[in-house]
Each structure stands twice: as structure tokens, then as C-alpha cells.
Write a protein that holds these residues in place. Structure first.
Motif, PDB file in Angstrom:
ATOM      1  N   GLY A 157      17.755 -29.195  21.526  1.00 12.30           N
ATOM      2  CA  GLY A 157      16.880 -30.049  22.311  1.00 12.30           C
ATOM      3  C   GLY A 157      16.840 -28.808  22.436  1.00 12.30           C
ATOM      4  N   LEU A 158      17.600 -27.991  23.223  1.00 10.28           N
ATOM      5  CA  LEU A 158      17.582 -26.884  24.075  1.00 10.28           C
ATOM      6  C   LEU A 158      16.903 -25.724  23.182  1.00 10.28           C
ATOM      7  N   PHE A 159      17.362 -25.744  21.706  1.00  8.69           N
ATOM      8  CA  PHE A 159      16.311 -25.013  21.021  1.00  8.69           C
ATOM      9  C   PHE A 159      14.428 -25.217  20.573  1.00  8.69           C
ATOM     10  N   MET A 160      14.478 -26.538  20.787  1.00  8.36           N
ATOM     11  CA  MET A 160      13.040 -27.211  20.770  1.00  8.36           C
ATOM     12  C   MET A 160      12.055 -26.489  21.317  1.00  8.36           C
ATOM     13  N   SER A 161      13.369 -26.707  23.063  1.00  7.45           N
ATOM     14  CA  SER A 161      12.687 -26.385  24.334  1.00  7.45           C
ATOM     15  C   SER A 161      12.746 -24.737  24.718  1.00  7.45           C
ATOM     16  N   MET A 162      13.507 -24.307  23.900  1.00  4.89           N
ATOM     17  CA  MET A 162      13.248 -22.347  24.487  1.00  4.89           C
ATOM     18  C   MET A 162      12.066 -21.638  23.302  1.00  4.89           C
ATOM     19  N   CYS A 163      12.143 -22.846  22.125  1.00  4.12           N
ATOM     20  CA  CYS A 163      10.422 -22.186  21.511  1.00  4.12           C
ATOM     21  C   CYS A 163       9.093 -22.574  21.997  1.00  4.12           C
ATOM     22  N   LEU A 200      16.986 -17.164  17.264  1.00  7.01           N
ATOM     23  CA  LEU A 200      17.710 -18.321  18.149  1.00  7.01           C
ATOM     24  C   LEU A 200      18.332 -19.277  18.460  1.00  7.01           C
ATOM     25  N   LEU A 201      16.983 -19.833  16.505  1.00  7.71           N
ATOM     26  CA  LEU A 201      18.342 -20.313  15.525  1.00  7.71           C
ATOM     27  C   LEU A 201      19.685 -20.181  15.608  1.00  7.71           C
ATOM     28  N   SER A 239      15.409 -18.094   4.424  1.00 10.47           N
ATOM     29  CA  SER A 239      14.757 -16.471   5.296  1.00 10.47           C
ATOM     30  C   SER A 239      15.798 -15.862   6.652  1.00 10.47           C
ATOM     31  N   MET A 240      17.573 -17.331   7.268  1.00 10.27           N
ATOM     32  CA  MET A 240      17.722 -16.340   7.575  1.00 10.27           C
ATOM     33  C   MET A 240      18.785 -16.027   7.044  1.00 10.27           C
ATOM     34  N   PHE A 241      19.924 -16.072   5.834  1.00 13.35           N
ATOM     35  CA  PHE A 241      20.976 -15.309   5.391  1.00 13.35           C
ATOM     36  C   PHE A 241      20.659 -14.408   4.363  1.00 13.35           C
ATOM     37  N   ILE A 242      18.906 -14.594   3.336  1.00 13.02           N
ATOM     38  CA  ILE A 242      18.011 -13.900   2.396  1.00 13.02           C
ATOM     39  C   ILE A 242      16.883 -13.389   3.074  1.00 13.02           C
ATOM     40  N   ILE A 272      23.109 -22.845  16.363  1.00 17.02           N
ATOM     41  CA  ILE A 272      23.871 -23.436  15.385  1.00 17.02           C
ATOM     42  C   ILE A 272      25.272 -22.540  15.334  1.00 17.02           C
ATOM     43  N   GLY A 273      25.396 -21.328  15.920  1.00 15.70           N
ATOM     44  CA  GLY A 273      26.527 -20.583  15.763  1.00 15.70           C
ATOM     45  C   GLY A 273      27.527 -21.500  16.999  1.00 15.70           C
ATOM     46  N   ALA A 274      26.949 -21.726  17.683  1.00 19.32           N
ATOM     47  CA  ALA A 274      27.797 -22.268  19.441  1.00 19.32           C
ATOM     48  C   ALA A 274      28.300 -24.038  18.497  1.00 19.32           C
ATOM     49  N   TRP A 275      27.381 -24.494  18.116  1.00 23.04           N
ATOM     50  CA  TRP A 275      27.148 -25.490  17.389  1.00 23.04           C
ATOM     51  C   TRP A 275      28.697 -25.738  17.299  1.00 23.04           C
TER      52      TRP A 275
END
Length: 275
Positions: free
Chosen positions: A26-32, A47-48, A270-273, A52-55
């Protein structure tokens, strides 16, 4: 529901980890939404990755102890929830300041993407959002300020769970209305994210039914915008006419789930490749 029915080691952790995932997403969606971060842009991926890393770190810390650190978990969840609510309140009442914050984030992330408008909330949306945020602040208070069960049956934790049902329903419908306003005012692009913009309401009309409506939609676009890409797939293939209304809704849900899954897989790839 499973955890409160069967209080086991794994059901308890699934409950806490899922709650943290809901809050973080929800926080990620709100920031976007608030900072108008377009998908597949550098800032979106950062941001993604951060969320994910914080979770993941939160889950690993809780798993490192034999017994869940309830105080730590409550503190983290409340902090994420408060940040989420404060961001929306600031965006509703100080949109220009939030737009300047967005410009700063763009510069720091070296992200040159831009939205088509500032998408400022209407007065009606602001009033509804203020009441929603107030209730979302009040509901978690039931978790903090416990009291003896009423009639030895209804305690604060049960009331907290009861409060989340209407709040979730109301918040979902507010987000749908907000998404509709963003599309109509060209604040956001459709799924191509920057390549095409359309005037019709894709939340309620997934595809145009006639050439007349297509022409009307195309003529309503500004000259600087490209022509919308119209899906020419026969209606019978997208929503089989021989199905019952209930089966048709299930079919549409599965089609939406497939598209959502493809989008998530593409973002993670896209994040890792690197392209």
C-alpha cells in the motif's frame, strides 16, 4: 481467519508476514500515485526494490527469533501506516509541495520521465480522503488501547478486525474513483505507459464496441498525443457469450489476473536483468 481459527507456529507467521506485505504494498502504491512514478522507470524500480527489500529484512528478523517480537512488529506496521496516511493528507492539502518533492526525487534518481498533469484531487475527493484517513488512524488505536472484552465476548482486537472490513471496501472504491479521474484528465497513460493515451474509461469499458465510439475517442485526443491502440480481439473471445453472468465475471477476473501477473513478472525481470 486461518490464524485465529488455528493458532499454530506457521499460521501466526503467515498472518504477520501477510499483514506487513499488505502495508508495504500500500505504501509503494501510494508513493507511485502521489509522486506519479511511471512503471519501468528508474525511480519505480528503485522504490520497488526498496519496498521488497524492507519487507524481506522484516521477515528475516522476525524469523531469527524463536518467539515473534510483537513490540517491534507493531512499531514497524504502525510506522508504515502513519507514513502512508500522512503522504495522502499532504498530497490532498499541499499538492504543490508534493510536486516539488517529486521533482527532487526525479533529479536524485536521474529519472527524466514526466506525467501529463499534476492530477490534483477534487474537493469531493479531498473530503472523502480526509474522513478515510481519520478512520484509518482511529482503527489501529483499538490495537494500542486495549480494554476488557465487552460482555466477555467482544474485545478490542475483534473490533479492529471488524473495522478493517468496511474500511478496505471504502478505500478500494476511493482508489477506483481516483484512477478513473486520472485517466479522464490524462494524468496517467494506459498500459503502454507513455506511448498512448485514451479518453474512454478503461476501468469500465475494456474495449471499444463500435467504430463510431472509436472515432469519437480518437477525435477527443490532443494533437500532441498518439492515437490509442485499440484491441481488435472479437468480443466473443474475451467474454464468451455462452457463459452465465457469474462465469463471465470469473472469466474476466482470470484474464485480469493473467495480465497483472505478466506485468509483475516483467517488472521483476527488469529489476535483475538489464535490457
Amino acid at each position: 481467519m486461518v490464524f485465529h481459527t488455528r493458532d499454530l507456529w506457521w499460521t501466526e507467521r503467515f498472518d504477520y508476514f501477510s499483514a506487513a506485505a499488505v502495508l508495504m504494498s500500500g505504501l509503494f502504491m501510494s508513493m507511485c500515485r502521489i509522486f506519479q512514478v511511471l512503471p519501468r522507470t528508474p525511480l519505480f524500480l528503485r522504490l520497488l526494490s526498496a519496498c521488497i527489500g524492507a519487507w524481506v529484512l522484516h521477515v528475516l528478523y522476525l524469523l531469527s527469533n524463536r518467539r515473534i517480537d510483537y513490540t517491534y512488529n507493531m512499531t514497524v506496521c504502525l510506522a508504515v501506516g502513519v507514513i502512508h496516511n500522512v503522504l495522502w493528507i499532504m498530497y490532498a492539502h499541499t499538492p504543490r509541495m508534493m510536486h516539488r518533492v517529486r521533482a527532487t526525487l526525479m533529479r536524485v534518481a536521474h529519472d527524466h520521465s514526466h506525467a501529463h498533469s499534476k492530477a490534483i484531487l477534487s474537493p469531493k475527493q479531498c473530503r472523502s480522503l480526509d474522513l478515510l484517513v481519520l478512520l484509518m488512524f482511529a482503527a489501529p488505536a483499538l490495537e494500542l488501547f486495549d480494554f476488557p472484552p465487552l460482555f466477555r465476548l467482544l474485545d478490542a482486537h475483534a473490533l479492529w478486525h471488524c473495522a478493517t472490513v468496511p474500511l478496505s471496501w471504502w478505500w478500494y472504491h476511493w482508489l477506483v474513483e481516483d484512477a478513473h479521474e486520472c485517466l479522464v484528465t490524462h494524468a496517467w497513460c494506459i498500459d503502454q505507459h507513455g506511448t498512448t493515451v485514451t479518453e474512454f474509461d478503461e476501468l469500465q469499458t475494456p474495449m471499444l464496441q463500435s467504430d463510431a465510439k472509436s472515432a469519437a475517442t480518437t477525435s477527443a485526443l490532443p494533437v500532441s498525443m498518439q492515437q490509442p491502440i485499440i484491441d481488435t480481439t472479437p468480443t466473443s473471445q474475451m467474454s464468451p457469450s455462452h457463459l452465465t453472468p457469474h462465469a463471465t465475471r470469473v472469466h474476466e477476473f482470470l484474464m485480469s489476473l493473467r495480465g497483472w501477473t505478466r506485468s509483475i513478472v516483467h517488472s521483476l525481470r527488469s529489476m535483475f536483468i538489464s535490457p
